[in-house]
Design a protein around this motif. Structure first.
Motif: not given
Length: 132
Positions: A77, A83, A87-88, A93-96, A106
């Motif tokens: 990310c 993430r 949760q992926r 996929q980024c979460s923050s 994402t």
């Protein structure tokens, strides 16, 4: 009367077991004991008895690969944090996001824009577009 291996008695004649193997290769003639018997399968398929069947199913936290093995979603990310694995649903996929970036789906995107008659704030200080 009997027939050689790979053949069967049909009336008074010996006939070869024949057929086809969808998504694979037929057994050698001498190993056949019925019609349509596979000995091996193409990539993405597995031998189930004497038939080739596609690998099927799903993987929690990954994607199904050949031979029904799961491979965890991986990636990176840029400008943020991945993430948690659980949760992926895909790679990368980024979460923050880091300061100065926002989550778009994402992916982390930089707050951008322009500043008429001035300069944009440093990237890490931006919380919206067009911040002078």
């Amino acid at each position: 009367s009997s027939c050689n291996a790979g053949y069967h008695l049909s009336g008074t004649l010996c006939q070869a077991w024949a057929g086809s193997c969808q998504d694979g290769q037929l057994r050698p003639q001498a190993q056949r004991t019925a019609e349509n018997q596979c000995s091996s399968c193409n990539a993405g398929y597995h031998l189930s008895g004497t038939l080739c069947q596609a690998w099927a199913g799903s993987c929690q936290n990954g994607e199904l690969r050949l031979q029904a093995m799961c491979q965890a979603w991986a990636g990176s990310c840029q400008d943020g944090q991945l993430r948690p694995q659980a949760q992926r649903t895909a790679e990368n996929q980024c979460s923050s996001c880091n300061a100065g970036y926002y989550l778009s789906g994402t992916v982390c995107q930089a707050w951008a824009g322009s500043c008429q008659d001035g300069q944009l704030r440093p990237q890490a200080q931006r919380t919206a577009e067009n911040q002078c």
